[in-house]
Design an enzyme around this catalytic site. Structure first.
Site, PDB file in Angstrom:
ATOM      1  N   HIS A   1      -6.406  -6.840  -1.162  1.00 14.33           N
ATOM      2  CA  HIS A   1      -6.501  -5.398  -1.402  1.00 14.33           C
ATOM      3  C   HIS A   1      -5.653  -4.979  -2.602  1.00 14.33           C
ATOM      4  CE1 HIS A   1      -7.191  -6.004   2.976  1.00 14.33           C
ATOM      5  NE2 HIS A   1      -8.184  -5.163   2.761  1.00 14.33           N
TER       6      HIS A   1
ATOM      7  N   ASP B   1      -2.776 -10.194  -3.048  1.00 13.79           N
ATOM      8  CA  ASP B   1      -3.404  -9.782  -1.788  1.00 13.79           C
ATOM      9  C   ASP B   1      -4.858  -9.373  -2.090  1.00 13.79           C
ATOM     10  OD1 ASP B   1      -2.500  -8.607   1.155  1.00 13.79           O
ATOM     11  OD2 ASP B   1      -4.098  -7.393   0.247  1.00 13.79           O
TER      12      ASP B   1
ATOM     13  N   TYR C   1      -5.158 -12.378   7.540  1.00 19.72           N
ATOM     14  CA  TYR C   1      -5.429 -12.042   8.947  1.00 19.72           C
ATOM     15  C   TYR C   1      -6.224 -13.092   9.702  1.00 19.72           C
ATOM     16  CZ  TYR C   1      -3.685  -7.917   6.766  1.00 19.72           C
ATOM     17  OH  TYR C   1      -2.881  -7.075   6.040  1.00 19.72           O
TER      18      TYR C   1
ATOM     19  N   HIS D   1       0.804  -1.234   0.000  1.00 23.60           N
ATOM     20  CA  HIS D   1       0.000   0.000   0.000  1.00 23.60           C
ATOM     21  C   HIS D   1       0.834   1.279   0.000  1.00 23.60           C
ATOM     22  CE1 HIS D   1      -3.745  -2.071   0.190  1.00 23.60           C
ATOM     23  NE2 HIS D   1      -3.460  -2.670   1.333  1.00 23.60           N
TER      24      HIS D   1
ATOM     25  N   ASP E   1      -5.422 -12.707   2.592  1.00 27.31           N
ATOM     26  CA  ASP E   1      -6.703 -12.133   3.040  1.00 27.31           C
ATOM     27  C   ASP E   1      -7.814 -12.374   2.020  1.00 27.31           C
ATOM     28  OD1 ASP E   1      -5.165 -10.397   1.512  1.00 27.31           O
ATOM     29  OD2 ASP E   1      -5.296  -8.719   2.916  1.00 27.31           O
TER      30      ASP E   1
HETATM   31  N1  Q9C Z   1     -13.041  -1.211   6.949  1.00 22.29           N
HETATM   32  C1  Q9C Z   1      -2.930  -5.319   3.768  1.00 22.29           C
HETATM   33  O1  Q9C Z   1      -3.606  -6.322   3.676  1.00 22.29           O
HETATM   34  N2  Q9C Z   1      -8.355  -1.819   6.739  1.00 22.29           N
HETATM   35  N3  Q9C Z   1      -3.408  -4.154   4.204  1.00 22.29           N
HETATM   36  C2  Q9C Z   1      -9.479  -1.699   5.892  1.00 22.29           C
HETATM   37  C3  Q9C Z   1     -11.911  -1.282   6.049  1.00 22.29           C
HETATM   38  C4  Q9C Z   1      -7.062  -1.593   6.163  1.00 22.29           C
HETATM   39  C5  Q9C Z   1      -4.785  -4.038   4.532  1.00 22.29           C
HETATM   40  C6  Q9C Z   1     -10.732  -1.883   6.726  1.00 22.29           C
HETATM   41  C7  Q9C Z   1      -6.640  -2.720   5.341  1.00 22.29           C
HETATM   42  C8  Q9C Z   1      -5.181  -2.686   5.017  1.00 22.29           C
HETATM   43  C9  Q9C Z   1      -1.489  -5.361   3.430  1.00 22.29           C
HETATM   44 ZN    ZN Z   2      -4.564  -7.012   2.070  1.00 20.23          ZN
END
Ligand code: Q9C
Ligand code: ZN
Length: 347
Positions: free
Chosen positions: A202, A200, A328, A164, A289
């Site tokens: 995201h 990932d 996670y 990110h 994730d």
């Molecule tokens: N309600 C990685 O997996 N939280 N970063 C979003 C939305 C942040 C994830 C929650 C997610 C970051 C590397």
């Molecule tokens: Zn992620």
């Protein structure tokens, strides 16, 4: 398969992330790395190595040196002024603030500086954050060295994650973009193009931004559609790169509830693009994730899909530098990573 890992990465140990304006327990905990390590050790097919120190030069080849300086100094500056045990920003440099006025200059106070360099409220800085973030980059670069020395695939157990973070900011649990640092490092050392496959859940907004205008680094990402999924502002299908980099970004946003089958079909599309691109190495940003039980993702993937995904990725026939990003659901995180790596390794 060789695995690079450093215990220094456990030093980033925040308690909270601020979501919905509320400090909640963070998902990005040191136990993630420990769970992965345990699963790889139990498997028996993986050989662990410590990283070597690579310094800040490879980081500053993709990140603003000001970001490195800020992260190095942030905690010691913060604790001389505030009582809070974790550092969060409260004001951000929104692009509209100085519209038509030219760029902002970096502020002096640690709180304001954090709002200058950070883009959200989920990435606390705590005393060990900088050491851990540096170690994660060293893990990635040491794994890259092994590829350069002839290993066909290497896994870097990076934590905190990195995808990110764009050139000049951090957030999304990420500090330095280890995959981007490693991809650039490989490209300068080999003189060859490098492809990045980001799986990932995201969108890897940081990696996309860093290479958006480069033709020699292909970025391919499968992720939750930004209409509903963090990081919201990037990862749409029509983002294809710009300038010389036009055509060297491929986004495959997916629907909530995405099944193994849908996912593997999308992966095949991504891998086809990588197969047509040159170079000898693919950097994989491996996030777990996407798992059906992940607390922050909404896909429906099962463990066997990771074996298939690893197998199909390896079948493209390139070296694989596999670097950990998110994931996670602690009970299955380790087995999911081991299954992907086993699939890639063909054993
Ligand atoms: N309600 C990685 O997996 N939280 N970063 C979003 C939305 C942040 C994830 C929650 C997610 C970051 C590397
Ligand atoms: Zn992620």
């Amino acid at each position: 398969m060789r695995v690079v890992y450093s215990e220094t990465q456990l030093m980033h140990d925040p308690e909270h992330e601020v979501q919905f304006g509320i400090p909640l327990p963070t998902y990005e905990v040191p136990a993630r790395a420990e769970r992965i390590l345990e699963a790889l050790e139990a498997d028996g097919g993986f050989a662990l190595t410590d990283p070597t120190e690579h310094g800040t030069a490879p980081i500053e080849a993709v990140h603003d040196p000001g970001l490195v300086r800020f992260l190095a100094e942030a905690w010691s500056e913060w604790r001389t002024r505030y009582e809070a045990p974790e550092m969060f920003p409260d004001s951000f440099l929104h692009p509209a603030l100085r519209e038509g006025m030219g760029p902002a200059t970096e502020p002096k106070s640690p709180l304001a500086r954090m709002g200058y360099w950070c883009f959200e409220t989920m990435t606390a800085i705590v005393p060990g954050s900088y050491a851990a973030a540096r170690a994660a980059v060293d893990v990635a670069l040491t794994a890259a060295d092994m590829i350069l020395a002839g290993d066909r695939m290497v896994y870097g157990l990076c934590r905190p994650p990195g995808h990110h973070s764009p050139r000049a900011a951090f957030g999304g649990y990420c500090f330095f973009n280890s995959a981007a640092v490693a991809a650039h490092y490989l490209s300068t050392r080999t003189g060859e193009p490098v492809a990045i496959l980001d799986v990932d859940y995201h969108h890897g907004n940081g990696t996309q931004q860093i290479f958006y205008q480069r033709a020699d680094v292909l970025y391919v990402s499968l992720h939750g559609h930004p209409d509903r999924a963090y990081p919201y502002f990037t990862g749409f299908e029509d983002e294809c790169g710009a300038g010389l980099g036009e055509g060297a970004t491929l986004n495959l946003p997916l629907r909530a509830g995405c099944t193994d089958e849908e996912y593997l079909d999308a992966l095949d599309r991504g891998l086809a693009a990588i197969g047509e691109f040159g170079g000898s190495t693919v950097v994989v940003s491996l996030g777990m994730d996407t798992y059906g039980q992940d607390p922050i993702g909404d896909f429906a993937l099962t463990t066997p899909a990771y074996g298939a995904a690893g197998r199909r990725t390896a079948a493209v026939g390139r070296n694989l530098l596999i670097l950990q990003e998110g994931g996670y659901h602690l009970p299955k995180l380790g087995i999911n990573v081991a299954t992907w790596l086993r699939g890639a390794d063909g054993r």
